[in-house]
Design an enzyme around this catalytic site. Structure first.
Site, short mmCIF file in Angstrom:
data_model
loop_
_atom_site.label_atom_id
_atom_site.label_comp_id
_atom_site.label_asym_id
_atom_site.label_seq_id
_atom_site.Cartn_x
_atom_site.Cartn_y
_atom_site.Cartn_z
N TYR A 12 0.83 -1.21 0.00
CA TYR A 12 0.00 0.00 0.00
C TYR A 12 0.87 1.26 0.00
O TYR A 12 0.84 2.06 -0.94
CB TYR A 12 -0.90 -0.05 1.24
CG TYR A 12 -1.77 1.16 1.48
CD1 TYR A 12 -2.01 1.60 2.78
CD2 TYR A 12 -2.40 1.86 0.44
CE1 TYR A 12 -2.81 2.70 3.04
CE2 TYR A 12 -3.22 2.95 0.68
CZ TYR A 12 -3.42 3.37 1.98
OH TYR A 12 -4.23 4.47 2.22
N SER A 125 6.46 3.57 13.17
CA SER A 125 5.03 3.74 13.45
C SER A 125 4.78 4.50 14.73
O SER A 125 5.57 4.40 15.68
CB SER A 125 4.38 2.36 13.55
OG SER A 125 3.11 2.44 14.12
N TYR A 150 3.08 -5.89 17.12
CA TYR A 150 3.45 -5.07 15.95
C TYR A 150 4.27 -3.86 16.41
O TYR A 150 5.36 -3.62 15.92
CB TYR A 150 2.20 -4.60 15.21
CG TYR A 150 2.49 -3.48 14.22
CD1 TYR A 150 2.15 -2.17 14.51
CD2 TYR A 150 3.14 -3.74 13.02
CE1 TYR A 150 2.43 -1.14 13.63
CE2 TYR A 150 3.43 -2.72 12.13
CZ TYR A 150 3.07 -1.41 12.44
OH TYR A 150 3.38 -0.40 11.57
N LYS A 154 8.41 -2.59 15.94
CA LYS A 154 8.88 -1.29 15.46
C LYS A 154 9.83 -0.65 16.48
O LYS A 154 10.82 -0.02 16.12
CB LYS A 154 7.69 -0.37 15.17
CG LYS A 154 6.85 -0.83 13.98
CD LYS A 154 7.68 -0.93 12.70
CE LYS A 154 6.85 -1.38 11.51
NZ LYS A 154 7.65 -1.52 10.27
N ASN A 199 -8.20 -2.54 9.62
CA ASN A 199 -8.14 -1.08 9.69
C ASN A 199 -9.51 -0.46 9.40
O ASN A 199 -10.32 -1.01 8.67
CB ASN A 199 -7.10 -0.55 8.70
CG ASN A 199 -5.66 -0.83 9.14
OD1 ASN A 199 -4.87 -1.29 8.36
ND2 ASN A 199 -5.35 -0.57 10.40
N ARG A 293 -11.98 -2.11 21.49
CA ARG A 293 -11.10 -3.16 20.96
C ARG A 293 -9.83 -3.19 21.80
O ARG A 293 -9.23 -2.13 22.05
CB ARG A 293 -10.75 -2.87 19.49
CG ARG A 293 -9.82 -3.86 18.84
CD ARG A 293 -9.61 -3.56 17.36
NE ARG A 293 -8.85 -2.32 17.17
CZ ARG A 293 -8.46 -1.92 15.95
NH1 ARG A 293 -8.78 -2.59 14.86
NH2 ARG A 293 -7.75 -0.79 15.81
C1 WQD Z 1 -8.28 3.22 13.90
C2 WQD Z 1 -9.48 3.49 14.80
C3 WQD Z 1 -10.28 1.61 16.06
C4 WQD Z 1 -11.75 -0.73 12.69
C5 WQD Z 1 -2.99 2.03 12.59
C6 WQD Z 1 -2.22 1.05 11.78
C7 WQD Z 1 -0.87 0.82 12.35
C8 WQD Z 1 -0.20 2.13 12.67
C9 WQD Z 1 -1.08 3.01 13.52
C10 WQD Z 1 1.34 2.57 10.91
C11 WQD Z 1 -9.38 2.81 16.16
C12 WQD Z 1 -11.33 2.10 15.06
C13 WQD Z 1 -11.17 0.27 13.43
C14 WQD Z 1 -13.14 -0.98 12.84
C15 WQD Z 1 -13.28 0.78 14.44
N1 WQD Z 1 0.17 2.82 11.48
N2 WQD Z 1 -11.92 1.02 14.28
N3 WQD Z 1 -13.85 -0.21 13.71
O1 WQD Z 1 -5.24 0.76 15.34
O2 WQD Z 1 -4.90 3.25 14.87
O3 WQD Z 1 -3.39 1.46 13.82
O4 WQD Z 1 -2.28 3.20 12.84
O5 WQD Z 1 2.20 1.87 11.27
O6 WQD Z 1 -0.15 0.10 11.38
O7 WQD Z 1 -2.93 -0.16 11.76
O8 WQD Z 1 -5.73 1.78 13.05
O9 WQD Z 1 -7.56 1.60 11.45
O10 WQD Z 1 -7.18 -0.34 13.03
O11 WQD Z 1 -8.10 1.80 13.92
O12 WQD Z 1 -13.93 1.47 15.23
O13 WQD Z 1 -13.73 -1.89 12.19
O14 WQD Z 1 -10.63 2.96 14.17
O15 WQD Z 1 -10.90 1.27 17.29
O16 WQD Z 1 -9.92 3.70 17.12
P1 WQD Z 1 -4.85 1.83 14.39
P2 WQD Z 1 -7.16 1.13 12.79
#
Ligand code: WQD
Length: 333
Positions: A12, A125, A150, A154, A199, A293
């Site tokens: 990506y 990250s 994860y 990092k 995500n 979560r």
């Molecule tokens: C974002 C928000 C969930 C899915 C990401 C990358 C990680 C790192 C940091 C680079 C959270 C909420 C999600 C869903 C939801 N970036 N959510 N329902 O956990 O912040 O981590 O950024 O390295 O690699 O994964 O991202 O998109 O999983 O979650 O409510 O079905 O969306 O609770 O608050 P996250 P995410």
């Protein structure tokens, strides 16, 4: 002409970075084991830039195969994306994450040293900041403990690079991404989650497309204005452009290692993002609220001023455009 090696270059963020590198006239070589992407991404990159991409189907953990690439190609710099990156998945598969992300980096460093690579940009990250209560967060925030395997990979990656930088001439830049979203304006490349997305944005777009029944927002009882988590969503093209700036910065300065936050500096809640998606794409999303979560940080967003002042980089693309491009990409799938 010396070339830049991009590991995970069909992924990506990797594919969007290859586009930006090629558009500056840089010769790019990609290694990718295709575990999280498809070979057709190379043709799509070529369609955008008009330039062919040299791709080796190589796993960075296969040091012998990786060495072969360095022998065949005149590599001056490396951007290292190749890694697993799903926070939730890493909790279920910690050992796979340690192997792929940490052993993969070590395998690459063997080649970086052996072939005297000039600069190395490492995909890090904001998860290295752990469950911080401090936002906007700067690069000098203490790195204590990640809350997922994860994030641990990092932190370990940055620690290894900090030590490695003392014993080699390679100039190293660690880029701490916040939440990359959106897709190239051509809608030829974008996020391709295999299986059920963990995500937020791919889950939103797949729900809008009817692939998923309903989005669940994980928790609306946080100590935030609307009760949902806050994040710093950054367009993947803005993120990709930062990698070009990072390579230029490393090659123009006698640094050993430097670290930058890559975010917009704006915190936005999950609810705000979902509502923005609905508004700009003129649709109603089927979503509900569910329990929190495990492993989610309540709120985190970047202080990105160091990248602005030192790299001469800042984000340009708005959340509206992030949501518009994400939906445009989803509709091509
Ligand atoms: C974002 C928000 C969930 C899915 C990401 C990358 C990680 C790192 C940091 C680079 C959270 C909420 C999600 C869903 C939801 N970036 N959510 N329902 O956990 O912040 O981590 O950024 O390295 O690699 O994964 O991202 O998109 O999983 O979650 O409510 O079905 O969306 O609770 O608050 P996250 P995410």
């Amino acid at each position: 002409m010396s070339k830049i090696l991009v590991t995970g270059g069909l992924g990506y963020i990797g594919s969007h970075s290859v586009v930006e590198l090629q558009e500056t006239g840089t010769e790019v070589v990609v290694v990718d084991n295709l575990v999280n992407t498809t070979a057709s991404v190379a043709q799509r990159i070529e369609k955008i830039t008009g330039k062919p991409v040299t791709v080796y189907n190589v796993d960075v953990c296969d040091t012998k195969a990786l060495e072969e690439v360095f022998i065949k190609e005149d590599i001056s710099d490396v951007i290292h994306f190749a890694a697993f990156k799903a926070v939730g998945e890493s909790v279920d598969k910690p050992v796979e994450y340690y192997h792929n992300n940490v052993s993969g980096l070590i395998s690459l460093l063997h080649c970086v040293k052996k072939f005297n690579v000039s600069s190395l940009v490492f995909s890090s990250s904001c998860t290295v900041y752990g469950d911080t209560k401090e936002s906007p967060i700067t690069e000098i925030h203490p790195i204590v403990e990640a809350i997922s395997p994860y994030g641990t990979t990092k932190i370990l990656g940055e620690e290894i690079l900090t030590d490695f930088a003392k014993f080699c001439d390679t100039k190293i830049v660690c880029l701490r991404y916040f939440n990359p979203v959106g897709a190239h304006k051509s809608a030829l490349i974008g996020e391709l989650p295999l299986g059920v997305p963990s995500n937020l944005i791919p889950y939103v777009t797949q729900t809008a497309a009817g692939i998923r029944e309903q989005l669940t927002i994980f928790g609306n009882d946080y100590n935030t204005p609307d009760g949902t988590n806050i994040r710093d969503f950054i367009h993947v093209v803005d993120l990709a452009k930062a990698h070009v700036k990072a390579i230029d910065y490393a090659n123009a300065n006698s640094i050993s290692l430097d670290v930058f936050n890559l975010g917009t500096g704006i915190g936005q809640s999950v609810k705000e993002v979902v509502e923005t998606f609905e508004r700009v794409n003129d649709l109603t999303l089927n979503y509900t609220y569910g329990p929190r979560r495990q492993g989610d940080v309540e709120q985190i967003w970047a202080d990105a001023s160091k990248a602005k002042h030192v790299l001469g980089w800042e984000t340009e693309i708005t959340l509206d455009e992030m949501m518009r491009s994400a939906w445009a990409w989803q509709q091509t799938l």
